[in-house]
Design a protein around this motif. Structure first.
Motif, PDB file in Angstrom:
ATOM      1  N   ARG A  64      -3.129 -54.889 -15.808  1.00 56.07           N
ATOM      2  CA  ARG A  64      -2.574 -54.643 -17.141  1.00 56.07           C
ATOM      3  C   ARG A  64      -2.103 -53.200 -17.278  1.00 56.07           C
ATOM      4  NH1 ARG A  64      -5.954 -55.776 -22.639  1.00 56.07           N
ATOM      5  NH2 ARG A  64      -7.370 -54.241 -21.713  1.00 56.07           N
ATOM      6  N   GLN A  65      -2.892 -52.263 -16.772  1.00 55.97           N
ATOM      7  CA  GLN A  65      -2.509 -50.859 -16.885  1.00 55.97           C
ATOM      8  C   GLN A  65      -1.338 -50.516 -15.960  1.00 55.97           C
ATOM      9  OE1 GLN A  65      -3.573 -48.998 -19.275  1.00 55.97           O
ATOM     10  NE2 GLN A  65      -4.959 -50.626 -19.935  1.00 55.97           N
ATOM     11  N   LEU A  66      -1.289 -51.136 -14.783  1.00 57.22           N
ATOM     12  CA  LEU A  66      -0.175 -50.892 -13.874  1.00 57.22           C
ATOM     13  C   LEU A  66       1.141 -51.355 -14.479  1.00 57.22           C
ATOM     14  CD1 LEU A  66      -1.606 -51.862 -10.357  1.00 57.22           C
ATOM     15  CD2 LEU A  66      -1.202 -49.573 -11.285  1.00 57.22           C
ATOM     16  N   ILE A  67       1.114 -52.504 -15.119  1.00 58.23           N
ATOM     17  CA  ILE A  67       2.333 -53.035 -15.742  1.00 58.23           C
ATOM     18  C   ILE A  67       2.817 -52.102 -16.839  1.00 58.23           C
ATOM     19  CG2 ILE A  67       3.229 -54.897 -17.211  1.00 58.23           C
ATOM     20  CD1 ILE A  67       1.503 -56.819 -15.536  1.00 58.23           C
ATOM     21  N   LYS A  68       1.897 -51.632 -17.680  1.00 59.77           N
ATOM     22  CA  LYS A  68       2.275 -50.709 -18.749  1.00 59.77           C
ATOM     23  C   LYS A  68       2.902 -49.438 -18.175  1.00 59.77           C
ATOM     24  CE  LYS A  68      -1.198 -52.087 -22.193  1.00 59.77           C
ATOM     25  NZ  LYS A  68      -2.392 -51.636 -22.967  1.00 59.77           N
ATOM     26  N   GLN A  69       2.307 -48.925 -17.089  1.00 56.48           N
ATOM     27  CA  GLN A  69       2.781 -47.669 -16.533  1.00 56.48           C
ATOM     28  C   GLN A  69       4.120 -47.828 -15.816  1.00 56.48           C
ATOM     29  OE1 GLN A  69       1.768 -44.884 -17.280  1.00 56.48           O
ATOM     30  NE2 GLN A  69       2.624 -43.462 -15.790  1.00 56.48           N
ATOM     31  N   THR A  70       4.283 -48.900 -15.048  1.00 56.50           N
ATOM     32  CA  THR A  70       5.543 -49.088 -14.324  1.00 56.50           C
ATOM     33  C   THR A  70       6.706 -49.331 -15.274  1.00 56.50           C
ATOM     34  OG1 THR A  70       5.015 -51.442 -14.016  1.00 56.50           O
ATOM     35  CG2 THR A  70       4.450 -49.946 -12.223  1.00 56.50           C
ATOM     36  N   GLU A  71       6.416 -49.903 -16.439  1.00 55.22           N
ATOM     37  CA  GLU A  71       7.478 -50.141 -17.424  1.00 55.22           C
ATOM     38  C   GLU A  71       8.036 -48.836 -17.972  1.00 55.22           C
ATOM     39  OE1 GLU A  71       5.695 -52.717 -20.297  1.00 55.22           O
ATOM     40  OE2 GLU A  71       6.161 -54.553 -19.161  1.00 55.22           O
ATOM     41  N   MET A  72       7.281 -47.743 -17.838  1.00 54.20           N
ATOM     42  CA  MET A  72       7.762 -46.446 -18.313  1.00 54.20           C
ATOM     43  C   MET A  72       9.055 -46.040 -17.619  1.00 54.20           C
ATOM     44  SD  MET A  72       5.524 -45.207 -20.518  1.00 54.20           S
ATOM     45  CE  MET A  72       3.810 -45.402 -21.007  1.00 54.20           C
ATOM     46  N   LYS A 100      -6.106 -40.641 -21.070  1.00 52.01           N
ATOM     47  CA  LYS A 100      -7.528 -40.886 -20.854  1.00 52.01           C
ATOM     48  C   LYS A 100      -7.751 -42.244 -20.186  1.00 52.01           C
ATOM     49  CE  LYS A 100     -11.986 -40.969 -23.261  1.00 52.01           C
ATOM     50  NZ  LYS A 100     -12.668 -40.789 -24.581  1.00 52.01           N
ATOM     51  N   THR A 101      -6.938 -43.240 -20.573  1.00 49.52           N
ATOM     52  CA  THR A 101      -7.108 -44.586 -20.022  1.00 49.52           C
ATOM     53  C   THR A 101      -6.850 -44.616 -18.520  1.00 49.52           C
ATOM     54  OG1 THR A 101      -6.505 -45.641 -22.117  1.00 49.52           O
ATOM     55  CG2 THR A 101      -6.291 -46.971 -20.124  1.00 49.52           C
ATOM     56  N   LEU A 102      -5.716 -44.053 -18.082  1.00 52.32           N
ATOM     57  CA  LEU A 102      -5.399 -44.122 -16.655  1.00 52.32           C
ATOM     58  C   LEU A 102      -6.272 -43.192 -15.824  1.00 52.32           C
ATOM     59  CD1 LEU A 102      -1.577 -44.670 -16.132  1.00 52.32           C
ATOM     60  CD2 LEU A 102      -3.479 -46.253 -15.933  1.00 52.32           C
ATOM     61  N   ILE A 103      -6.643 -42.055 -16.369  1.00 50.06           N
ATOM     62  CA  ILE A 103      -7.574 -41.182 -15.649  1.00 50.06           C
ATOM     63  C   ILE A 103      -8.896 -41.911 -15.448  1.00 50.06           C
ATOM     64  CG2 ILE A 103      -8.958 -39.090 -15.813  1.00 50.06           C
ATOM     65  CD1 ILE A 103      -6.110 -38.536 -14.992  1.00 50.06           C
ATOM     66  N   SER A 104      -9.375 -42.594 -16.483  1.00 49.02           N
ATOM     67  CA  SER A 104     -10.623 -43.363 -16.370  1.00 49.02           C
ATOM     68  C   SER A 104     -10.474 -44.485 -15.352  1.00 49.02           C
ATOM     69  CB  SER A 104     -11.001 -43.955 -17.738  1.00 49.02           C
ATOM     70  OG  SER A 104     -11.271 -42.944 -18.683  1.00 49.02           O
ATOM     71  N   LEU A 105      -9.310 -45.120 -15.335  1.00 45.46           N
ATOM     72  CA  LEU A 105      -9.076 -46.212 -14.391  1.00 45.46           C
ATOM     73  C   LEU A 105      -9.117 -45.718 -12.951  1.00 45.46           C
ATOM     74  CD1 LEU A 105      -8.270 -49.166 -13.795  1.00 45.46           C
ATOM     75  CD2 LEU A 105      -5.886 -48.449 -14.000  1.00 45.46           C
ATOM     76  N   PHE A 106      -8.453 -44.608 -12.673  1.00 45.65           N
ATOM     77  CA  PHE A 106      -8.430 -44.100 -11.303  1.00 45.65           C
ATOM     78  C   PHE A 106      -9.812 -43.631 -10.852  1.00 45.65           C
ATOM     79  CE2 PHE A 106      -3.810 -43.927 -11.902  1.00 45.65           C
ATOM     80  CZ  PHE A 106      -3.408 -44.481 -10.704  1.00 45.65           C
ATOM     81  N   ARG A 107     -10.564 -43.038 -11.755  1.00 40.32           N
ATOM     82  CA  ARG A 107     -11.929 -42.657 -11.398  1.00 40.32           C
ATOM     83  C   ARG A 107     -12.743 -43.897 -11.033  1.00 40.32           C
ATOM     84  NH1 ARG A 107     -12.383 -39.329 -16.318  1.00 40.32           N
ATOM     85  NH2 ARG A 107     -11.760 -37.196 -15.858  1.00 40.32           N
ATOM     86  N   LEU A 108     -12.572 -44.944 -11.822  1.00 43.37           N
ATOM     87  CA  LEU A 108     -13.300 -46.192 -11.583  1.00 43.37           C
ATOM     88  C   LEU A 108     -12.927 -46.794 -10.237  1.00 43.37           C
ATOM     89  CD1 LEU A 108     -15.137 -48.481 -12.734  1.00 43.37           C
ATOM     90  CD2 LEU A 108     -13.055 -49.490 -13.686  1.00 43.37           C
ATOM     91  N   VAL A 109     -11.637 -46.832  -9.942  1.00 43.87           N
ATOM     92  CA  VAL A 109     -11.172 -47.449  -8.695  1.00 43.87           C
ATOM     93  C   VAL A 109     -11.639 -46.648  -7.484  1.00 43.87           C
ATOM     94  CG1 VAL A 109      -9.124 -47.988  -7.318  1.00 43.87           C
ATOM     95  CG2 VAL A 109      -9.204 -48.602  -9.744  1.00 43.87           C
ATOM     96  N   VAL A 110     -11.610 -45.324  -7.598  1.00 40.52           N
ATOM     97  CA  VAL A 110     -12.061 -44.483  -6.482  1.00 40.52           C
ATOM     98  C   VAL A 110     -13.512 -44.797  -6.128  1.00 40.52           C
ATOM     99  CG1 VAL A 110     -12.662 -42.101  -5.854  1.00 40.52           C
ATOM    100  CG2 VAL A 110     -10.420 -42.609  -6.827  1.00 40.52           C
ATOM    101  N   PHE A 119      -8.707 -53.004  -4.227  1.00 35.82           N
ATOM    102  CA  PHE A 119      -8.382 -52.357  -5.490  1.00 35.82           C
ATOM    103  C   PHE A 119      -7.416 -51.200  -5.263  1.00 35.82           C
ATOM    104  CE2 PHE A 119     -12.771 -53.816  -7.067  1.00 35.82           C
ATOM    105  CZ  PHE A 119     -12.242 -54.981  -7.588  1.00 35.82           C
ATOM    106  N   GLY A 120      -7.690 -50.399  -4.248  1.00 36.77           N
ATOM    107  CA  GLY A 120      -6.801 -49.283  -3.928  1.00 36.77           C
ATOM    108  C   GLY A 120      -5.445 -49.773  -3.468  1.00 36.77           C
ATOM    109  N   GLU A 121      -5.441 -50.823  -2.653  1.00 34.72           N
ATOM    110  CA  GLU A 121      -4.179 -51.382  -2.170  1.00 34.72           C
ATOM    111  C   GLU A 121      -3.347 -51.914  -3.325  1.00 34.72           C
ATOM    112  OE1 GLU A 121      -5.481 -54.314   0.575  1.00 34.72           O
ATOM    113  OE2 GLU A 121      -6.226 -52.854   2.042  1.00 34.72           O
ATOM    114  N   MET A 122      -4.016 -52.503  -4.306  1.00 31.16           N
ATOM    115  CA  MET A 122      -3.323 -53.061  -5.459  1.00 31.16           C
ATOM    116  C   MET A 122      -2.608 -51.963  -6.234  1.00 31.16           C
ATOM    117  SD  MET A 122      -4.999 -55.235  -8.581  1.00 31.16           S
ATOM    118  CE  MET A 122      -4.003 -55.908  -9.906  1.00 31.16           C
ATOM    119  N   ILE A 123      -3.295 -50.864  -6.492  1.00 29.63           N
ATOM    120  CA  ILE A 123      -2.688 -49.766  -7.228  1.00 29.63           C
ATOM    121  C   ILE A 123      -1.555 -49.143  -6.421  1.00 29.63           C
ATOM    122  CG2 ILE A 123      -3.104 -47.396  -7.998  1.00 29.63           C
ATOM    123  CD1 ILE A 123      -5.642 -48.256  -9.232  1.00 29.63           C
TER     124      ILE A 123
END
Length: 206
Positions: A64-72, A100-110, A119-123
């Motif tokens: 969901r967050q990737l879609i929002k970001q790529t649409e930018m 804050k949302t994407l920073i939190s997401l990347f911390r979580l994925v790491v 998860f890393g491959e997906m991002i």
């Protein structure tokens, strides 16, 4: 399982929102399905039907967050000058990356990639690699119009986006209470775009 942004039910959206909040604040391993259900109601069956399991919930959060970001990067205002258009699209992209949302997401994925490298491959595959295509196309258009001279549009687009984040991204990742302000982002992006345009402008394109 909702891996590809298929429409969610109202309950599914609530469960996804609750899961995202708990994953970001407590961590993936420390969050149980019961905690998610307690936040918004529903049942394990609701989660299984739409997401499969907790792993599927995290995939849905990431997607969901990737879609929002790529649409930018899909909405580039071609009525503006090249410099103004690049400032606009890079600011919106950097603003999203530094949120804050994407920073939190990347911390979580790491935290999870060692155990679950998918998860890393997906991002990597659905995020920067995919998002850069509209910007690369725009750089090719500017080259065809003689406004810029870009030899490798795809690589150049990636470089511009990384320059737009600059040191603000590392600072935001390492210092949780120091998110970048819009003014800081605008300044970083303006510097990045200025350097980029200067590097890709020759006497014949001026």
């Amino acid at each position: 399982m909702n891996y590809d942004n298929q429409p969610l039910s109202a309950r599914g959206t609530l469960l996804l929102d609750a899961a995202q909040h708990l994953f970001f604040t407590r961590g993936f391993d420390e969050t149980s399905l019961e905690m998610i259900i307690n936040e918004v109601g529903g049942s394990r069956r609701s989660i299984y039907n739409e997401f499969g399991n907790k792993h599927g919930l995290l995939v849905a959060v990431i997607n969901r967050q990737l879609i929002k970001q790529t649409e930018m990067l899909t909405s580039i205002n071609r009525e503006l000058s090249a410099e103004a258009a690049l400032n606009d699209v890079c600011f919106r992209f950097a603003q999203g990356m530094l949120s804050k949302t994407l920073i939190s997401l990347f911390r979580l994925v790491v935290q999870q990639v060692v155990k679950s490298p998918e998860f890393g491959e997906m991002i990597f595959d659905r995020g920067p690699m995919k998002a850069v295509l509209p910007l690369a196309q725009y750089l090719e258009e500017l080259t065809e119009q003689g406004i810029l001279k870009v030899v490798d549009a795809h690589t150049s687009a990636q470089v511009l986006l990384k320059m737009s984040e600059g040191p603000l991204y590392t600072r935001s990742l390492l210092l949780p209470d120091t998110l970048a302000t819009d003014e800081e982002i605008k300044k970083q992006v303006a510097n990045a775009v200025g350097i980029f345009i200067k590097a890709h402008t020759t006497e014949t394109t001026k």
